[in-house]
Each structure stands twice: as structure tokens, then as C-alpha cells.
Scaffold this motif. Sequence first.
Motif, PDB file in Angstrom:
ATOM      1  N   ALA A 159      39.585  12.982  20.419  1.00 56.23           N
ATOM      2  CA  ALA A 159      39.669  13.820  21.618  1.00 56.23           C
ATOM      3  C   ALA A 159      40.036  15.248  21.271  1.00 56.23           C
ATOM      4  N   ARG A 160      40.756  15.451  20.171  1.00 51.03           N
ATOM      5  CA  ARG A 160      41.089  16.829  19.789  1.00 51.03           C
ATOM      6  C   ARG A 160      39.849  17.606  19.324  1.00 51.03           C
ATOM      7  N   VAL A 161      38.906  16.849  18.756  1.00 52.66           N
ATOM      8  CA  VAL A 161      37.689  17.517  18.259  1.00 52.66           C
ATOM      9  C   VAL A 161      36.589  17.479  19.310  1.00 52.66           C
ATOM     10  N   ARG A 162      36.359  16.307  19.927  1.00 55.22           N
ATOM     11  CA  ARG A 162      35.327  16.142  20.943  1.00 55.22           C
ATOM     12  C   ARG A 162      35.977  15.559  22.209  1.00 55.22           C
ATOM     13  N   PRO A 163      36.497  16.355  23.086  1.00 54.14           N
ATOM     14  CA  PRO A 163      37.150  15.818  24.294  1.00 54.14           C
ATOM     15  C   PRO A 163      36.217  15.037  25.198  1.00 54.14           C
ATOM     16  N   ALA A 164      34.927  15.290  25.114  1.00 51.46           N
ATOM     17  CA  ALA A 164      33.993  14.639  26.037  1.00 51.46           C
ATOM     18  C   ALA A 164      33.875  13.139  25.785  1.00 51.46           C
ATOM     19  N   VAL A 165      34.128  12.672  24.564  1.00 54.35           N
ATOM     20  CA  VAL A 165      33.972  11.248  24.245  1.00 54.35           C
ATOM     21  C   VAL A 165      35.269  10.471  24.453  1.00 54.35           C
ATOM     22  N   HIS A 166      36.305  11.132  24.892  1.00 58.09           N
ATOM     23  CA  HIS A 166      37.591  10.437  25.067  1.00 58.09           C
ATOM     24  C   HIS A 166      37.513   9.295  26.084  1.00 58.09           C
ATOM     25  N   PRO A 167      36.928   9.455  27.285  1.00 58.27           N
ATOM     26  CA  PRO A 167      36.858   8.321  28.236  1.00 58.27           C
ATOM     27  C   PRO A 167      36.095   7.132  27.678  1.00 58.27           C
ATOM     28  N   THR A 168      35.021   7.396  26.930  1.00 60.04           N
ATOM     29  CA  THR A 168      34.230   6.288  26.375  1.00 60.04           C
ATOM     30  C   THR A 168      35.031   5.503  25.347  1.00 60.04           C
ATOM     31  N   LEU A 169      35.710   6.190  24.442  1.00 61.85           N
ATOM     32  CA  LEU A 169      36.518   5.499  23.432  1.00 61.85           C
ATOM     33  C   LEU A 169      37.710   4.773  24.067  1.00 61.85           C
ATOM     34  N   HIS A 170      38.298   5.385  25.073  1.00 57.54           N
ATOM     35  CA  HIS A 170      39.436   4.740  25.747  1.00 57.54           C
ATOM     36  C   HIS A 170      39.009   3.436  26.421  1.00 57.54           C
ATOM     37  N   ASP A 196      26.974  -0.856  26.408  1.00 55.62           N
ATOM     38  CA  ASP A 196      26.716   0.376  27.154  1.00 55.62           C
ATOM     39  C   ASP A 196      27.623   1.513  26.681  1.00 55.62           C
ATOM     40  N   LEU A 197      28.889   1.193  26.351  1.00 55.73           N
ATOM     41  CA  LEU A 197      29.802   2.233  25.871  1.00 55.73           C
ATOM     42  C   LEU A 197      29.364   2.763  24.504  1.00 55.73           C
ATOM     43  N   ALA A 198      28.842   1.860  23.652  1.00 55.09           N
ATOM     44  CA  ALA A 198      28.337   2.313  22.352  1.00 55.09           C
ATOM     45  C   ALA A 198      27.132   3.227  22.522  1.00 55.09           C
ATOM     46  N   ALA A 199      26.262   2.882  23.464  1.00 52.02           N
ATOM     47  CA  ALA A 199      25.094   3.742  23.723  1.00 52.02           C
ATOM     48  C   ALA A 199      25.529   5.085  24.299  1.00 52.02           C
ATOM     49  N   ASP A 200      26.552   5.052  25.180  1.00 50.27           N
ATOM     50  CA  ASP A 200      27.060   6.315  25.740  1.00 50.27           C
ATOM     51  C   ASP A 200      27.652   7.194  24.649  1.00 50.27           C
ATOM     52  N   LEU A 201      28.378   6.564  23.709  1.00 45.53           N
ATOM     53  CA  LEU A 201      28.979   7.348  22.627  1.00 45.53           C
ATOM     54  C   LEU A 201      27.902   8.006  21.764  1.00 45.53           C
ATOM     55  N   ARG A 202      26.832   7.265  21.420  1.00 40.95           N
ATOM     56  CA  ARG A 202      25.759   7.848  20.622  1.00 40.95           C
ATOM     57  C   ARG A 202      25.078   8.988  21.373  1.00 40.95           C
ATOM     58  N   ARG A 203      24.894   8.803  22.680  1.00 42.48           N
ATOM     59  CA  ARG A 203      24.229   9.840  23.473  1.00 42.48           C
ATOM     60  C   ARG A 203      25.114  11.078  23.602  1.00 42.48           C
ATOM     61  N   GLU A 204      26.410  10.898  23.791  1.00 46.07           N
ATOM     62  CA  GLU A 204      27.295  12.062  23.929  1.00 46.07           C
ATOM     63  C   GLU A 204      27.411  12.829  22.616  1.00 46.07           C
ATOM     64  N   LEU A 205      27.518  12.094  21.506  1.00 43.43           N
ATOM     65  CA  LEU A 205      27.595  12.771  20.205  1.00 43.43           C
ATOM     66  C   LEU A 205      26.288  13.503  19.889  1.00 43.43           C
ATOM     67  N   ALA A 206      25.168  12.872  20.232  1.00 48.98           N
ATOM     68  CA  ALA A 206      23.863  13.531  19.974  1.00 48.98           C
ATOM     69  C   ALA A 206      23.706  14.775  20.824  1.00 48.98           C
ATOM     70  N   ALA A 207      24.199  14.707  22.103  1.00 47.54           N
ATOM     71  CA  ALA A 207      24.064  15.861  22.984  1.00 47.54           C
ATOM     72  C   ALA A 207      24.927  17.005  22.495  1.00 47.54           C
ATOM     73  N   GLU A 208      26.176  16.718  22.086  1.00 41.51           N
ATOM     74  CA  GLU A 208      27.052  17.783  21.599  1.00 41.51           C
ATOM     75  C   GLU A 208      26.560  18.333  20.251  1.00 41.51           C
ATOM     76  N   GLY A 209      25.950  17.460  19.434  1.00 45.84           N
ATOM     77  CA  GLY A 209      25.403  17.937  18.173  1.00 45.84           C
ATOM     78  C   GLY A 209      24.221  18.859  18.395  1.00 45.84           C
ATOM     79  N   GLY A 210      23.379  18.576  19.424  1.00 41.34           N
ATOM     80  CA  GLY A 210      22.247  19.436  19.710  1.00 41.34           C
ATOM     81  C   GLY A 210      22.683  20.790  20.245  1.00 41.34           C
ATOM     82  N   HIS A 211      23.782  20.768  21.066  1.00 41.70           N
ATOM     83  CA  HIS A 211      24.300  22.043  21.562  1.00 41.70           C
ATOM     84  C   HIS A 211      24.932  22.837  20.431  1.00 41.70           C
ATOM     85  N   GLY A 212      25.514  22.097  19.450  1.00 45.68           N
ATOM     86  CA  GLY A 212      26.177  22.800  18.353  1.00 45.68           C
ATOM     87  C   GLY A 212      25.154  23.474  17.464  1.00 45.68           C
TER      88      GLY A 212
END
Length: 212
Positions: A159-170, A196-212
Motif C-alpha cells: 500500500a505504501r508503493v501502490r495504494p490502489a491495490v490495498h483493498p484487493t490484498l486486504h 476474482d481478486l487475483a484477476a483484479d490484482l493483475r488488472r490493477e497492476l497492469a493499469a498502473e504499469g501502463g500509466h507509469g
Amino acid sequence: MSRWWTESVAALGDAVPLPLAALLLLAGALLVALAWYFFPAWVPRRLPRVGRPRLPRLRLPRLRLPRLRLPRLRRPKLRLPRRRRRARPETPAVPLPAPRSPEPGPATPAGLADRLAAEGRYAEAVRERLREMVRLLVARQLVEPRPGLTVTELTAAVARVRPAVHPTLHAAGAIFSDLWYAQRPATAAHDHRMRDLAADLRRELAAEGGHG
């Protein structure tokens, strides 16, 4: 009989004069009359007892026997061990395997997790899907693979690095803790939710990586 009486009276008359005999007879009759009149006042109520001589009582010494005191038998108290409630750990430890395979893409199947779910071993399938999520985070270099890392520490570190994935991991950590530490029965719904949570995590990381 009459002769005897006559001789007795004649002998008494010779010994005692007639006037004296008459006086004695009158006095005797008077005493008898008085005794009859005052009867039973002149009779004593209690006659003296002529009892047996009292013998002294022989007092024998009392023999006191010693009292036998038996020890009291105390019943042992049976203390049943209290059943301790298994406290739910706030930070359950999750094994973090080292990344041995490249990052799976969105269309890559989970492999072992799907086979475990097909066999009805949903708790093991949930654990394997969490491991896949941890491998993904390690491959992205969002967390260091060190042993003994807990779900709470993992979530806080990411969450300190990617706050957006915190709800999914929690949410994923909560499902894993309920099944493996609270010992709740695992169902297919838990496995589907974890997928579904694993798919959400992959999608959120991919989206933030594309923005980065």
C-alpha cells in the motif's frame, strides 16, 4: 362359759373395788368415744420408715479410652481444563515462495489452483491463489521475498508503493485467514472470490504499469 365369766368377775371384784372398776369402765368408754369422734385426726399421716441400713456406694474410677482420630479423606477436586478459544491472529503468516516462473499474463490459467479447486480442495486452492498473487508482487518488485512475512505486513508494504491495490490484498488476506486460521469450511464461493481478486490484482497492476 357362764361359769368362767362368773368366776372372773368375782376374782376381779375381790382385787378391785366395784366403784373403781365402774370408773375405769366409764373412762375407757369415754376414751373410745373420743377416739371414734376425732378419727382420723389423731392417726399420724406418715409412719416412721424402718428401712434397711444404707450401704456406702462404691464409686469405681472411670476408664477413659483414648480417642482414635482418623485422618480426614479429602476428595480430590477434578479441575477440567478450560477450553481456550482459538484467537484469530491479526497478522497470520503467509509463506512467500521465491518467484520461479515469469509473471503470468491475464489469459494464463492458475494451473495448480484450478486443479485443486476441481478436486474440491477449496482451502488449498485459495492458498495457492494467494501464493500466485504474492509471486506477482515479488516479480513487480513491490515487496521483498522474506520468510515470515504476514498478510498485514504484505498489505502495508504494497500500500505504501501502490495504494490502489490495498483493498484487493486486504480482501484476499481476510479470506485466507478465515479458512486457515479461523478453521471455517471452505466452499467453491471462496475459491471463485479469490480467483476474482487475483484477476483484479493483475488488472490493477497492469493499469498502473501502463500509466507509469
